[in-house]
Scaffold this active site. Structure first.
Site, PDB file in Angstrom:
ATOM      1  N   GLU A  81      20.745 -26.190 -32.458  1.00  0.00           N
ATOM      2  CA  GLU A  81      21.996 -25.464 -32.702  1.00  0.00           C
ATOM      3  C   GLU A  81      22.808 -25.446 -31.403  1.00  0.00           C
ATOM      4  O   GLU A  81      23.707 -24.634 -31.232  1.00  0.00           O
ATOM      5  CB  GLU A  81      21.726 -24.062 -33.233  1.00  0.00           C
ATOM      6  CG  GLU A  81      20.782 -23.240 -32.401  1.00  0.00           C
ATOM      7  CD  GLU A  81      20.406 -21.922 -33.058  1.00  0.00           C
ATOM      8  OE1 GLU A  81      21.303 -21.104 -33.304  1.00  0.00           O
ATOM      9  OE2 GLU A  81      19.199 -21.712 -33.310  1.00  0.00           O
ATOM     10  N   CYS A 113      17.721 -21.510 -35.939  1.00  0.00           N
ATOM     11  CA  CYS A 113      16.388 -21.737 -35.366  1.00  0.00           C
ATOM     12  C   CYS A 113      15.402 -22.329 -36.365  1.00  0.00           C
ATOM     13  O   CYS A 113      14.257 -22.619 -36.013  1.00  0.00           O
ATOM     14  CB  CYS A 113      15.827 -20.428 -34.812  1.00  0.00           C
ATOM     15  SG  CYS A 113      16.940 -19.634 -33.668  1.00  0.00           S
ATOM     16  N   HIS A 235       8.434 -17.422 -35.245  1.00  0.00           N
ATOM     17  CA  HIS A 235       9.612 -17.704 -34.417  1.00  0.00           C
ATOM     18  C   HIS A 235       9.760 -16.489 -33.492  1.00  0.00           C
ATOM     19  O   HIS A 235       9.760 -15.347 -33.965  1.00  0.00           O
ATOM     20  CB  HIS A 235      10.847 -17.866 -35.308  1.00  0.00           C
ATOM     21  CG  HIS A 235      12.133 -17.794 -34.540  1.00  0.00           C
ATOM     22  ND1 HIS A 235      12.408 -18.640 -33.503  1.00  0.00           N
ATOM     23  CD2 HIS A 235      13.197 -16.961 -34.643  1.00  0.00           C
ATOM     24  CE1 HIS A 235      13.602 -18.339 -32.999  1.00  0.00           C
ATOM     25  NE2 HIS A 235      14.102 -17.316 -33.672  1.00  0.00           N
TER      26      HIS A 235
HETATM   27  N1  CAA Z   1       9.870   1.223 -22.372  1.00  0.00           N
HETATM   28  C1  CAA Z   1       9.393   0.596 -23.464  1.00  0.00           C
HETATM   29  N2  CAA Z   1      10.197   0.246 -24.526  1.00  0.00           N
HETATM   30  C2  CAA Z   1      11.504   0.531 -24.440  1.00  0.00           C
HETATM   31  C3  CAA Z   1      12.064   1.177 -23.328  1.00  0.00           C
HETATM   32  C4  CAA Z   1      11.177   1.541 -22.257  1.00  0.00           C
HETATM   33  N3  CAA Z   1      11.620   2.149 -21.174  1.00  0.00           N
HETATM   34  N4  CAA Z   1      13.384   1.334 -23.552  1.00  0.00           N
HETATM   35  C5  CAA Z   1      13.650   0.790 -24.759  1.00  0.00           C
HETATM   36  N5  CAA Z   1      12.518   0.303 -25.297  1.00  0.00           N
HETATM   37  C6  CAA Z   1      12.346  -0.390 -26.582  1.00  0.00           C
HETATM   38  C7  CAA Z   1      13.124   0.220 -27.739  1.00  0.00           C
HETATM   39  O1  CAA Z   1      12.444   1.320 -28.294  1.00  0.00           O
HETATM   40  C8  CAA Z   1      13.194  -0.973 -28.681  1.00  0.00           C
HETATM   41  O2  CAA Z   1      11.945  -1.135 -29.339  1.00  0.00           O
HETATM   42  P1  CAA Z   1      11.877  -1.315 -30.942  1.00  0.00           P
HETATM   43  O3  CAA Z   1      12.716  -2.525 -31.248  1.00  0.00           O
HETATM   44  O4  CAA Z   1      10.437  -1.514 -31.236  1.00  0.00           O
HETATM   45  O5  CAA Z   1      12.466  -0.089 -31.530  1.00  0.00           O
HETATM   46  C9  CAA Z   1      13.321  -2.177 -27.743  1.00  0.00           C
HETATM   47  O6  CAA Z   1      12.915  -1.689 -26.437  1.00  0.00           O
HETATM   48  C10 CAA Z   1      14.724  -2.721 -27.600  1.00  0.00           C
HETATM   49  O7  CAA Z   1      15.579  -1.633 -27.312  1.00  0.00           O
HETATM   50  P2  CAA Z   1      16.984  -1.501 -28.014  1.00  0.00           P
HETATM   51  O8  CAA Z   1      16.819  -1.661 -29.496  1.00  0.00           O
HETATM   52  O9  CAA Z   1      17.662  -0.301 -27.515  1.00  0.00           O
HETATM   53  O10 CAA Z   1      17.676  -2.802 -27.400  1.00  0.00           O
HETATM   54  P3  CAA Z   1      19.142  -3.310 -27.508  1.00  0.00           P
HETATM   55  O11 CAA Z   1      19.945  -2.534 -28.469  1.00  0.00           O
HETATM   56  O12 CAA Z   1      19.640  -3.412 -26.123  1.00  0.00           O
HETATM   57  O13 CAA Z   1      18.980  -4.809 -28.094  1.00  0.00           O
HETATM   58  C11 CAA Z   1      18.244  -6.637 -29.384  1.00  0.00           C
HETATM   59  C12 CAA Z   1      17.813  -5.420 -28.566  1.00  0.00           C
HETATM   60  C13 CAA Z   1      18.954  -6.181 -30.658  1.00  0.00           C
HETATM   61  C14 CAA Z   1      17.011  -7.443 -29.781  1.00  0.00           C
HETATM   62  C15 CAA Z   1      19.201  -7.526 -28.525  1.00  0.00           C
HETATM   63  O14 CAA Z   1      18.518  -8.003 -27.400  1.00  0.00           O
HETATM   64  C16 CAA Z   1      19.802  -8.695 -29.266  1.00  0.00           C
HETATM   65  O15 CAA Z   1      20.828  -8.575 -29.940  1.00  0.00           O
HETATM   66  N6  CAA Z   1      19.183  -9.928 -29.161  1.00  0.00           N
HETATM   67  C17 CAA Z   1      19.696 -11.135 -29.808  1.00  0.00           C
HETATM   68  C18 CAA Z   1      19.422 -11.164 -31.295  1.00  0.00           C
HETATM   69  C19 CAA Z   1      17.998 -11.465 -31.660  1.00  0.00           C
HETATM   70  O16 CAA Z   1      17.210 -11.963 -30.881  1.00  0.00           O
HETATM   71  N7  CAA Z   1      17.656 -11.204 -32.934  1.00  0.00           N
HETATM   72  C20 CAA Z   1      16.333 -11.479 -33.432  1.00  0.00           C
HETATM   73  C21 CAA Z   1      16.328 -11.829 -34.892  1.00  0.00           C
HETATM   74  S1  CAA Z   1      17.450 -13.192 -35.191  1.00  0.00           S
HETATM   75  C22 CAA Z   1      16.545 -14.589 -34.824  1.00  0.00           C
HETATM   76  O17 CAA Z   1      15.364 -14.542 -34.738  1.00  0.00           O
HETATM   77  C23 CAA Z   1      17.261 -15.877 -34.595  1.00  0.00           C
HETATM   78  C24 CAA Z   1      17.405 -16.060 -33.132  1.00  0.00           C
HETATM   79  O18 CAA Z   1      16.598 -16.730 -32.496  1.00  0.00           O
HETATM   80  C25 CAA Z   1      18.524 -15.422 -32.484  1.00  0.00           C
END
Ligand code: CAA
Length: 390
Positions: A81, A113, A235
């Site tokens: 992609e 992906c 994945h």
């Molecule tokens: N210690 C331990 N854990 C902590 C922490 C700390 N101090 N602070 C936060 N966390 C945890 C949170 O509890 C959360 O855990 P859970 O998901 O188990 O609830 C985790 O860390 C992430 O925290 P947030 O949800 O607050 O993180 P965020 O809002 O900043 O974003 C995300 C996380 C949504 C994955 C972001 O990184 C993102 O958008 N990534 C890109 C999209 C993605 O990868 N999607 C995956 C599915 S799509 C796919 O698979 C196709 C692809 O390849 C893209």
């Protein structure tokens, strides 16, 4: 299916630079444990402007092509992609760089992906129809969301290359597979964007939903009992994602088996935790991580694979471990690629991130002198990408 068809060889490449996730977290005013535990990443590959999907694919595939299979490969399926042309296939550049015969059919595949898995399944059918042929299947990408975005700790990049053949040395692919496809906007990249647009939380929920649907559907189709699986690989856009999906089905099995699946999952995320997201190649890097690091894999055991491509398409299928599979893995090369990398401090990473070759018609020279990979992109001249090897 009488003839066994499956994965005969596996190659992997990621560029030599990375950032330390604890340092990136501090630079973004986040608790390091959010990235280390919450996201599940320790290091993230940084892709220089001298590497793209084509060169990374060539660097991975070069490890698994030799005089023995060079004349047998008659098809290249290139999942990406991070395409470098809206018309010409990345597979043709690759065929040329690898000096494969001009008779090799060469095509690029796209479904986020998921595309490498589409390639693996199409390759399996091709080999079933032409038992002597071998297929080179690629997943190569640069995962880019942008600096200071929530997606930043889930970036990365690299390439996986597999050879699909009859009587494979590593894994045979079982008959049957379950798909689920729905038109959703969880992650996409319009033609005018160099970085992905993503609804992060929604994408993570959809991923789990697609896993549960395809896993259940596969069980219905094939009568597979969860207890028959030695491991399930996923994945891994970030390694916590796979853990969240695995946890969603653990209540369907005994505590002993659930613990075994969790143990194997830890082996399957070791390499991904050091590299980040490879998009199309991530599932197959996780598979490689399990095959190399697990201490309890034996011939005849079954491994489930969940592939997810946003937009979205999911597939669950099952493979069987072949006798002496470790002999067919080039463990020293993989270990070297992961262990001999250079750390970039955050300002240097930010500079490299911003130095991508511009999408314009002007000539450009990349920083290829700093890159010691065998295949690299030296720049653009007369609106043509300049691929080189050393
Ligand atoms: N210690 C331990 N854990 C902590 C922490 C700390 N101090 N602070 C936060 N966390 C945890 C949170 O509890 C959360 O855990 P859970 O998901 O188990 O609830 C985790 O860390 C992430 O925290 P947030 O949800 O607050 O993180 P965020 O809002 O900043 O974003 C995300 C996380 C949504 C994955 C972001 O990184 C993102 O958008 N990534 C890109 C999209 C993605 O990868 N999607 C995956 C599915 S799509 C796919 O698979 C196709 C692809 O390849 C893209």
């Amino acid at each position: 299916m009488n003839v066994k068809v499956g994965i005969d060889r596996i190659g992997f490449y990621t560029p030599k630079w990375y950032v330390d996730m604890a340092k990136l977290a501090r630079a973004r005013n986040e608790d390091p444990n959010k990235y280390l535990i919450g996201i599940g990443q320790r290091k993230q590959a940084v892709i220089p402007n001298s590497q793209d999907a084509v060169t990374m694919a060539a660097n991975a595939a070069d490890q698994i092509i030799d005089d023995d299979n060079r004349q047998k490969i008659d098809l290249i399926l290139f999942g990406t992609e991070s395409g470098i042309d809206n018309s010409k296939s990345a597979a043709i550049y690759l065929q040329h760089l690898l000096k494969l015969p001009n008779t090799v059919q060469s095509v690029e595949l796209k479904q986020a992906c998921y595309a490498m898995t589409a390639g693996v399944q199409l390759a399996k059918d091709h080999v079933l129809a032409h038992a002597d042929s071998q297929v080179l299947v690629i997943g190569a990408d640069i995962a880019r969301y942008g600096l200071h975005t929530p997606g930043e700790p889930t970036q990365g990049g690299g390439a996986m290359a597999v050879i699909i053949s009859a009587n494979p040395a590593i894994l045979s692919i079982e008959e049957g597979s379950a798909h689920y496809v729905a038109d959703i906007m969880d992650f996409w990249r319009p033609l005018y964007e160099t970085q992905a647009l993503v609804d992060g939380k929604y994408s993570s929920q959809q991923y789990i939903d697609f896993f549960q649907r395809t896993f259940t559907q596969y069980q219905k189709q094939t009568n597979l009992k969860i207890s028959e699986l030695q491991a399930i690989v996923f994945h891994l856009p970030y390694t916590k994602m796979g853990l969240k999906a695995l946890r969603a089905i653990l209540s369907k099995t005994s505590e002993i088996h659930a613990n075994q699946l969790l143990r194997e999952f830890e082996y399957s995320r070791m390499f991904n935790r050091e590299v980040g997201n490879l998009y199309t190649g991530s599932l197959y890097l996780s598979l490689l991580s399990l095959l190399i690091n697990s201490e309890s894999l034996n011939a005849g055991q079954k491994i489930g694979l969940f592939s997810y491509g946003s937009g979205a398409e999911g597939e669950f299928y099952v493979t069987t471990v072949q006798p002496n599979f470790k002999d067919a893995l080039n463990i020293p090369i993989i270990t070297k690629i992961l262990s001999q990398r250079e750390e970039l401090e955050i300002p240097v990473y930010e500079k490299m991130f911003a130095s991508q070759m511009p999408l314009t018609n002007t000539d450009f020279e990349t920083d290829y002198q700093a890159d010691d990979a065998k295949f690299y992109l030296s720049g653009q001249k007369n609106q043509q990408r300049q691929y080189r090897s050393r």
